[in-house]
Enzyme design. Sequence first.
Site, PDB file in Angstrom:
ATOM      1  N   ASP A   1       0.819  -1.206   0.000  1.00  0.00           N
ATOM      2  CA  ASP A   1       0.000   0.000   0.000  1.00  0.00           C
ATOM      3  C   ASP A   1       0.858   1.263   0.000  1.00  0.00           C
ATOM      4  O   ASP A   1       1.810   1.372   0.799  1.00  0.00           O
ATOM      5  CB  ASP A   1      -0.882   0.040   1.252  1.00  0.00           C
ATOM      6  CG  ASP A   1      -2.193  -0.692   1.082  1.00  0.00           C
ATOM      7  OD1 ASP A   1      -2.662  -0.820  -0.059  1.00  0.00           O
ATOM      8  OD2 ASP A   1      -2.759  -1.127   2.109  1.00  0.00           O
TER       9      ASP A   1
ATOM     10  N   GLU B   1     -13.968  -2.828  -2.011  1.00  0.00           N
ATOM     11  CA  GLU B   1     -14.222  -3.043  -0.586  1.00  0.00           C
ATOM     12  C   GLU B   1     -15.596  -2.511  -0.190  1.00  0.00           C
ATOM     13  O   GLU B   1     -15.939  -1.365  -0.487  1.00  0.00           O
ATOM     14  CB  GLU B   1     -13.148  -2.353   0.267  1.00  0.00           C
ATOM     15  CG  GLU B   1     -13.370  -2.556   1.757  1.00  0.00           C
ATOM     16  CD  GLU B   1     -12.188  -2.129   2.613  1.00  0.00           C
ATOM     17  OE1 GLU B   1     -12.303  -2.226   3.852  1.00  0.00           O
ATOM     18  OE2 GLU B   1     -11.157  -1.704   2.054  1.00  0.00           O
TER      19      GLU B   1
ATOM     20  N   LYS C   1      -0.387  -0.410  -4.301  1.00  0.00           N
ATOM     21  CA  LYS C   1      -1.837  -0.197  -4.276  1.00  0.00           C
ATOM     22  C   LYS C   1      -2.141   1.205  -3.808  1.00  0.00           C
ATOM     23  O   LYS C   1      -1.520   1.706  -2.868  1.00  0.00           O
ATOM     24  CB  LYS C   1      -2.526  -1.220  -3.366  1.00  0.00           C
ATOM     25  CG  LYS C   1      -4.056  -1.075  -3.357  1.00  0.00           C
ATOM     26  CD  LYS C   1      -4.737  -2.269  -2.702  1.00  0.00           C
ATOM     27  CE  LYS C   1      -4.662  -2.239  -1.195  1.00  0.00           C
ATOM     28  NZ  LYS C   1      -5.431  -1.098  -0.603  1.00  0.00           N
TER      29      LYS C   1
END
Length: 263
Positions: A84, A181, A112
């Site tokens: 991330d 998500e 990400k």
Amino acid sequence: MGKITTTTLNKLKANGEKFVCITAYDATFARLVSEAGAETILVGDSLGNVLQGHDSTIPVTVEDMAYHTACVARARTDALVIADLPFMSYSTPEQALVNATELMQAGAEMVKLEGGTWLSETIHMLVERGIPVCAHLGLTPQSVHALGGYRVQGRTPKGAKSILADAVEIQDAGASLLVLECVPAHLAADISSKLRIPVIGIGAGAGTDAQVLVLHDMLGLSSHTPRFVHNFMEGQDTIQGALQAFVTAVKAGEYPRDEHSYE
């Protein structure tokens, strides 16, 4: 299967075979997750919650991410390592390039980042320079304050249309993967069917190409467990058994079930 690459993941999607992503933050769990058969490991900024004790991911720094990425990269075997980019580390394409470079040099094989069409230029720049990108739409934890809390996204027709449009544009900008998500299961399935790139779901139903869970959540160690999480330690004697149970359940289409999804 050998070393996992984006080519591997694209083939799995084309064949209709599910794959697995699990977070890991250190060498020991990176090895165990790899040995359990997870194709991808996410070094998540969720470490801010589960390792550092923060109530959000916002305090996590690039230095934190680089340290834990290096720990994971040393120990994983065949799994693809995704790291991330943390809060406000990619507010401009140039900033994203500098920070993504640090994570790649620490051992990441993909970075990400969270957000929609505003990231198109950034994604294009990173990919053009050899840095693969995983995008993240729906509930984006780094924007939790702007979203008004941890809320399901895309429940209205307008919201669903916006997420689909963002997904298509992100793909066209060059992203290799997409995480969805906390979106309704039917929306996640629709997006997964319309994109060429693999879609990884978390709280997004069973219709995505892969599933990801935070390690501490799936082992029943977190103080608060979202409804989309199943405790895979139940019925298992070892952590290795729990990891293997998660991998097996995803690949067999047995997880997530309806009670883990949103409509």
